[in-house]
Scaffold this active site. Sequence first.
Site, PDB file in Angstrom:
ATOM      1  N   LYS A  53       0.547  16.087  40.967  1.00 34.93           N
ATOM      2  CA  LYS A  53       0.407  17.548  40.968  1.00 34.93           C
ATOM      3  C   LYS A  53       1.664  18.232  40.467  1.00 34.93           C
ATOM      4  O   LYS A  53       1.590  19.244  39.776  1.00 34.93           O
ATOM      5  CB  LYS A  53       0.054  18.058  42.370  1.00 34.93           C
ATOM      6  N   LYS A  94     -10.182  11.526  38.213  1.00 42.05           N
ATOM      7  CA  LYS A  94     -11.118  11.992  39.236  1.00 42.05           C
ATOM      8  C   LYS A  94     -11.527  13.433  38.946  1.00 42.05           C
ATOM      9  O   LYS A  94     -10.735  14.203  38.390  1.00 42.05           O
ATOM     10  CB  LYS A  94     -10.496  11.858  40.631  1.00 42.05           C
ATOM     11  N   LYS A 135     -10.687  20.019  41.537  1.00 38.77           N
ATOM     12  CA  LYS A 135     -10.688  21.481  41.430  1.00 38.77           C
ATOM     13  C   LYS A 135      -9.598  21.934  40.484  1.00 38.77           C
ATOM     14  O   LYS A 135      -9.777  22.850  39.705  1.00 38.77           O
ATOM     15  CB  LYS A 135     -10.384  22.112  42.797  1.00 38.77           C
TER      16      LYS A 135
HETATM   17  P1  ATP Z   1      -7.214  19.885  44.393  1.00 36.28           P
HETATM   18  O1  ATP Z   1      -7.334  19.470  42.948  1.00 36.28           O
HETATM   19  O2  ATP Z   1      -6.850  21.330  44.613  1.00 36.28           O
HETATM   20  O3  ATP Z   1      -6.412  18.913  45.218  1.00 36.28           O
HETATM   21  P2  ATP Z   1      -9.591  18.537  45.128  1.00 36.28           P
HETATM   22  O4  ATP Z   1     -10.667  18.614  44.121  1.00 36.28           O
HETATM   23  O5  ATP Z   1      -8.799  17.267  45.174  1.00 36.28           O
HETATM   24  O6  ATP Z   1      -8.700  19.806  44.928  1.00 36.28           O
HETATM   25  P3  ATP Z   1      -9.445  18.740  47.996  1.00 36.28           P
HETATM   26  O7  ATP Z   1      -9.757  19.975  48.754  1.00 36.28           O
HETATM   27  O8  ATP Z   1      -8.018  18.373  47.790  1.00 36.28           O
HETATM   28  O9  ATP Z   1     -10.186  18.836  46.564  1.00 36.28           O
HETATM   29  O10 ATP Z   1     -10.202  17.510  48.643  1.00 36.28           O
HETATM   30  C1  ATP Z   1     -11.225  17.641  49.611  1.00 36.28           C
HETATM   31  C2  ATP Z   1     -11.842  16.285  49.835  1.00 36.28           C
HETATM   32  O11 ATP Z   1     -12.589  15.881  48.682  1.00 36.28           O
HETATM   33  C3  ATP Z   1     -10.825  15.176  50.088  1.00 36.28           C
HETATM   34  O12 ATP Z   1     -11.299  14.336  51.114  1.00 36.28           O
HETATM   35  C4  ATP Z   1     -10.768  14.427  48.785  1.00 36.28           C
HETATM   36  O13 ATP Z   1     -10.409  13.069  48.958  1.00 36.28           O
HETATM   37  C5  ATP Z   1     -12.204  14.564  48.322  1.00 36.28           C
HETATM   38  N1  ATP Z   1     -12.310  14.466  46.862  1.00 36.28           N
HETATM   39  C6  ATP Z   1     -11.709  15.296  45.977  1.00 36.28           C
HETATM   40  N2  ATP Z   1     -12.036  14.946  44.722  1.00 36.28           N
HETATM   41  C7  ATP Z   1     -12.851  13.855  44.817  1.00 36.28           C
HETATM   42  C8  ATP Z   1     -13.523  13.029  43.865  1.00 36.28           C
HETATM   43  N3  ATP Z   1     -13.418  13.271  42.569  1.00 36.28           N
HETATM   44  N4  ATP Z   1     -14.285  12.014  44.323  1.00 36.28           N
HETATM   45  C9  ATP Z   1     -14.407  11.767  45.661  1.00 36.28           C
HETATM   46  N5  ATP Z   1     -13.797  12.500  46.606  1.00 36.28           N
HETATM   47  C10 ATP Z   1     -13.033  13.541  46.202  1.00 36.28           C
HETATM   48 MG    MG Z   2      -7.030  17.188  46.348  1.00 35.69          MG
END
Ligand code: ATP
Ligand code: MG
Length: 337
Positions: free
Chosen positions: A116, A199, A202
């Site tokens: 990040k 992956k 967001k």
């Molecule tokens: P950011 O990019 O802001 O970190 P994020 O997409 O990773 O956002 P989070 O809110 O950090 O979302 O994660 C929430 C949950 O979703 C966590 O348990 C994380 O492991 C899971 N998660 C996030 N992206 C994935 C993915 N691509 N596949 C499976 N699980 C995911």
């Molecule tokens: Mg995350």
Amino acid sequence: MASSRPRALSGIQPTAGSFHLGNYLGAIRQYVALQETHDAFYMVVDLHAITVPQDPAELRANTRLAAAQLLAAGLDPERCTLFVQSHVPEHAQLGWVMNCLTGFGEASRMTQFKDKSARHGADRATVGLFTYPILQVADILLYQADAVPVGEDQRQHVELTRDLAERFNGRFGETFTVPAPYIVKEVAKIYDLQDPSIKMSKSASTPKGLVNLLDEPKTTAKKVKSAVTDTDTVIRFDAEEKPGVSNLLTIYSTLTGATIADLEQKYEGKGYGALKTDLAEVMVDFVTPFRVRTQEYLDDTETLDSILAKGAEKARAVAAETLADAYDKLGFVPAKH
Ligand code: ATP
Ligand code: MG
């Protein structure tokens, strides 16, 4: 609600308006399932969201939107505790304690920070982003959680939590439950539809690669249909050689309950177009009612806020007890007399 059930705890960031398919399949689906077997605590982690720049009005809206989506996905306030992290001040308090137990080198090894901070520009990264895994340690330990449902990207942070729980217990006496990650292998990492080597995220995915649950269903269908696959046309699960197709098969299988083998058979001799068209329909059937339910919760802010207030009260009762014990073990003089 004293319970002999094991505890589960997890959190999701209000860093964007909509959750994406990776959040749902990798984490939220497990949140819903664990309500049946665990004393479950789920929170919208607004303290974590401010580790990267946030607009105040958006943060406030996204926090309610996150709670509404969790309810729409199937969390039931009668069967779990749903709350907002900043409503429970013990998170920041135990977070500080955990900061003081973590080695600088140890924190520096967290790959999420490396990823990040590289993305946002290393010298613009905040100290909060650097220490956020340690706040997450406090989030988990406050509830004496046994199971932490997360995606694969969070495994390292749960490992850090285990290390710090053991360290604290070893130094100051038995205080914290040592938690285990609850990761469902098949869906632990849902990939970006345009770049199946990263992956779905967001903050890191391009709009075309990111399937937001609150997108217009038409947009969702379009994204699925233009997902990157590969040059041959065989529909076969092979995460190494065919990551794009394999990702689509994982999504399809999880949303419908069909096994991967069923799907490989169903699409034998058919092209990617057929698979994508059908998956687009499956996706649209899934997101359409989800959007409606989310909007219903959002339209009634009063009820939503009162669910969150009750959740915070239940969460605080547990968190305050754990924090008091930790403070006592550390040697802090009690404030009450
Ligand atoms: P950011 O990019 O802001 O970190 P994020 O997409 O990773 O956002 P989070 O809110 O950090 O979302 O994660 C929430 C949950 O979703 C966590 O348990 C994380 O492991 C899971 N998660 C996030 N992206 C994935 C993915 N691509 N596949 C499976 N699980 C995911
Ligand atoms: Mg995350």
